[in-house]
Enzyme design. Sequence first.
Site, mmCIF file in Angstrom:
data_model
loop_
_atom_site.group_PDB
_atom_site.id
_atom_site.type_symbol
_atom_site.label_atom_id
_atom_site.label_comp_id
_atom_site.label_asym_id
_atom_site.label_seq_id
_atom_site.Cartn_x
_atom_site.Cartn_y
_atom_site.Cartn_z
ATOM 1 N N LEU A 125 0.992 -1.770 -0.095
ATOM 2 C CA LEU A 125 -0.014 -0.223 -0.084
ATOM 3 C C LEU A 125 1.088 1.514 -0.229
ATOM 4 C CD1 LEU A 125 -3.369 1.656 0.579
ATOM 5 C CD2 LEU A 125 -2.776 0.682 2.445
ATOM 6 N N GLU A 127 3.523 3.611 -0.047
ATOM 7 C CA GLU A 127 4.570 4.586 -1.442
ATOM 8 C C GLU A 127 5.578 5.367 -0.549
ATOM 9 O OE1 GLU A 127 2.508 6.130 -4.895
ATOM 10 O OE2 GLU A 127 1.932 4.072 -5.016
ATOM 11 N N ILE A 157 7.771 -2.857 2.293
ATOM 12 C CA ILE A 157 6.485 -3.727 2.377
ATOM 13 C C ILE A 157 7.517 -4.917 2.433
ATOM 14 C CG2 ILE A 157 6.188 -5.444 0.590
ATOM 15 C CD1 ILE A 157 5.068 -1.958 0.205
ATOM 16 N N GLY A 245 -5.880 -5.738 10.952
ATOM 17 C CA GLY A 245 -4.088 -5.577 10.988
ATOM 18 C C GLY A 245 -3.398 -4.697 12.232
ATOM 19 N N GLN A 282 11.073 0.250 46.400
ATOM 20 C CA GLN A 282 9.924 -0.136 45.718
ATOM 21 C C GLN A 282 9.838 1.399 44.647
ATOM 22 O OE1 GLN A 282 7.874 4.098 48.367
ATOM 23 N NE2 GLN A 282 6.313 2.065 48.640
ATOM 24 N N ILE A 340 15.615 -0.947 34.603
ATOM 25 C CA ILE A 340 15.241 -2.274 35.795
ATOM 26 C C ILE A 340 17.066 -3.097 35.526
ATOM 27 C CG2 ILE A 340 14.091 -4.202 37.080
ATOM 28 C CD1 ILE A 340 11.689 -2.654 35.917
ATOM 29 N N GLU A 366 1.284 0.168 9.964
ATOM 30 C CA GLU A 366 0.152 -0.430 9.932
ATOM 31 C C GLU A 366 -0.918 1.074 11.046
ATOM 32 O OE1 GLU A 366 -1.734 -4.052 10.607
ATOM 33 O OE2 GLU A 366 0.061 -5.433 9.581
ATOM 34 N N THR A 368 -0.123 5.037 11.931
ATOM 35 C CA THR A 368 0.755 6.297 13.182
ATOM 36 C C THR A 368 -0.458 5.998 14.171
ATOM 37 O OG1 THR A 368 0.480 7.942 12.484
ATOM 38 C CG2 THR A 368 2.349 7.295 11.717
HETATM 39 N N1 COS Z 1 -13.949 0.412 6.975
HETATM 40 C C1 COS Z 1 -14.506 0.315 5.248
HETATM 41 N N2 COS Z 1 -14.357 1.802 4.264
HETATM 42 C C2 COS Z 1 -13.612 2.986 5.203
HETATM 43 C C3 COS Z 1 -13.002 2.634 6.302
HETATM 44 C C4 COS Z 1 -13.308 1.646 7.207
HETATM 45 N N3 COS Z 1 -12.267 1.173 8.603
HETATM 46 N N4 COS Z 1 -12.287 3.637 6.525
HETATM 47 C C5 COS Z 1 -13.066 4.971 5.458
HETATM 48 N N5 COS Z 1 -13.247 3.963 4.795
HETATM 49 C C6 COS Z 1 -13.897 4.787 3.668
HETATM 50 C C7 COS Z 1 -15.069 5.925 3.557
HETATM 51 O O1 COS Z 1 -16.056 5.466 4.272
HETATM 52 C C8 COS Z 1 -14.435 6.559 2.461
HETATM 53 O O2 COS Z 1 -15.759 6.017 1.942
HETATM 54 P P1 COS Z 1 -16.543 7.037 0.043
HETATM 55 O O3 COS Z 1 -15.531 7.169 -0.585
HETATM 56 O O4 COS Z 1 -17.753 5.766 -0.035
HETATM 57 O O5 COS Z 1 -17.020 8.125 1.270
HETATM 58 C C9 COS Z 1 -13.624 6.569 1.568
HETATM 59 O O6 COS Z 1 -13.006 5.185 2.429
HETATM 60 C C10 COS Z 1 -12.328 6.934 2.280
HETATM 61 O O7 COS Z 1 -12.740 7.358 3.422
HETATM 62 P P2 COS Z 1 -12.019 8.599 4.489
HETATM 63 O O8 COS Z 1 -12.749 9.634 4.019
HETATM 64 O O9 COS Z 1 -11.583 8.934 5.880
HETATM 65 O O10 COS Z 1 -10.535 8.568 3.579
HETATM 66 P P3 COS Z 1 -9.327 9.762 4.291
HETATM 67 O O11 COS Z 1 -8.259 9.749 3.008
HETATM 68 O O12 COS Z 1 -9.972 11.219 4.636
HETATM 69 O O13 COS Z 1 -8.389 8.594 5.137
HETATM 70 C C11 COS Z 1 -7.300 7.632 7.122
HETATM 71 C C12 COS Z 1 -8.859 8.077 6.438
HETATM 72 C C13 COS Z 1 -6.035 8.428 7.830
HETATM 73 C C14 COS Z 1 -7.819 6.517 8.404
HETATM 74 C C15 COS Z 1 -6.567 6.700 6.386
HETATM 75 O O14 COS Z 1 -6.345 7.195 4.911
HETATM 76 C C16 COS Z 1 -5.432 5.955 6.924
HETATM 77 O O15 COS Z 1 -6.067 4.433 7.696
HETATM 78 N N6 COS Z 1 -3.926 6.156 6.527
HETATM 79 C C17 COS Z 1 -2.878 5.217 7.487
HETATM 80 C C18 COS Z 1 -3.089 4.321 6.045
HETATM 81 C C19 COS Z 1 -1.518 3.140 7.055
HETATM 82 O O16 COS Z 1 -2.308 2.164 8.210
HETATM 83 N N7 COS Z 1 -0.911 3.181 6.190
HETATM 84 C C20 COS Z 1 0.255 2.198 6.786
HETATM 85 C C21 COS Z 1 -0.309 0.923 5.982
HETATM 86 S S1 COS Z 1 0.849 -0.092 6.271
HETATM 87 S S2 COS Z 1 3.014 0.052 7.270
#
Ligand code: COS
Length: 383
Positions: A125, A127, A157, A245, A282, A340, A366, A368
């Site tokens: 996911l 980049e 990745i 995750g 303590q 400790i 997964e 921050t």
């Molecule tokens: N389950 C299902 N759908 C979800 C969801 C979830 N948990 N979270 C968001 N969605 C959907 C929303 O409902 C929205 O749908 P619509 O387009 O139909 O309205 C769409 O996804 C976009 O959601 P949102 O507007 O909330 O997206 P954002 O770009 O604002 O992002 C965060 C929200 C920041 C929470 C998200 O980008 C995120 O989790 N980022 C971190 C990514 C990550 O963990 N990367 C690490 C990868 S592994 S090392």
Amino acid sequence: MDLELTETQTFVQKTARDFATRVIQPKAAEIDKKEIFPAEIMKGLAALGLLAVNVPEELGGAAAGAVSYALAMQEVARACASCAVTMAVTNMVGEVIATFGTDAQKKKYCTGLADGSLVAGAFGLSEPGAGSDPGGMRTVAREDSDSYVLDGEKQWITSGAHAGVIVVWARTAPADTHPGTRGISCLLVEKGTPGLKIGRAEDKMGIRGSNTVSLSFEACRVPKSALLGHLNGGFKIAMMALDGGRIGISAQAIGIARAALEESVQYARDRKQFDKPISEFQAVQWKLANMKVELDAAHLLCMRAAWLKDQARPFSREASMAKLFASEASNRIVNHAVQIHGGYGYIREFAAERHLRDARVTTIYEGTSEVQRIVIARGLLVG
Ligand code: COS
């Protein structure tokens, strides 16, 4: 929520604990020191059903549920955090394919991940320029007759050099017609696909036995049958996979912290200063007590999120709460463990310093801690 474990959950926990203590723990220091990808341990985890805990039995999985998975993850992480994250991402990939895949995709990849023949799964996911904001990704997948052609780069990745299958997210529609997260799709890319290039392994602070690479895609062609879920519906698949995750990473953080606490108790009993064990001071007792309270609070949050997932109830916010608290508490706990242990906490002979390095990443990957707070606050503010 019932705090008593079911027979299945107890069995999975015991199975994981036995394997982790007997086979994984004795190798953990070497895995860390020599940056050994734990391929053999992955085979052992596969044989016990621990690489596909939430995958249906007909696809080779254990179908044991999210609570069982979190308990197994804690046990493996308590022994070796590198093995735990490799196991976590493989489970996440198997589950996302089992949930969204076609019959052919499930048959090929879920079974291969479950039985260990695919070695590991990887989650493509992030980049270089799109981490917390995956909607900003630049990787594209262009339709070309019966194929998609991928171009772009992925970063951080886990298991990327070893995984038999990689779930890759790419833009399949332009941002002007499909803004933000709308034009993103999810494709299954097999190891060795022409045009997929594996970058050098990152030289990390901790979880050094896990493999972390960048991946580049240069005219990398996959058949249309590699599409996972709907065209342009990939972002939600990523978010749903990450919800599960995050329970796994909370459990990983708890496992690391549990090891640190157990070792601190032992050390405090053994180590004498001023003619008495330091456990009689303590200052040390209060540290141990605080560590235990934080550990149990993290565990309860983790169990609640996993239990909700098992009930097929919404658990996104609870998973973020578990991940946020467990990862931050884990960092505090391992830090106390080093303190400790004194000077011995700062050298490789004791595991405390490895736990400190391993725990650090849990507030980052997964999602921050800051991203978890966004999810939690949105849940409070938006309905
Ligand atoms: N389950 C299902 N759908 C979800 C969801 C979830 N948990 N979270 C968001 N969605 C959907 C929303 O409902 C929205 O749908 P619509 O387009 O139909 O309205 C769409 O996804 C976009 O959601 P949102 O507007 O909330 O997206 P954002 O770009 O604002 O992002 C965060 C929200 C920041 C929470 C998200 O980008 C995120 O989790 N980022 C971190 C990514 C990550 O963990 N990367 C690490 C990868 S592994 S090392």
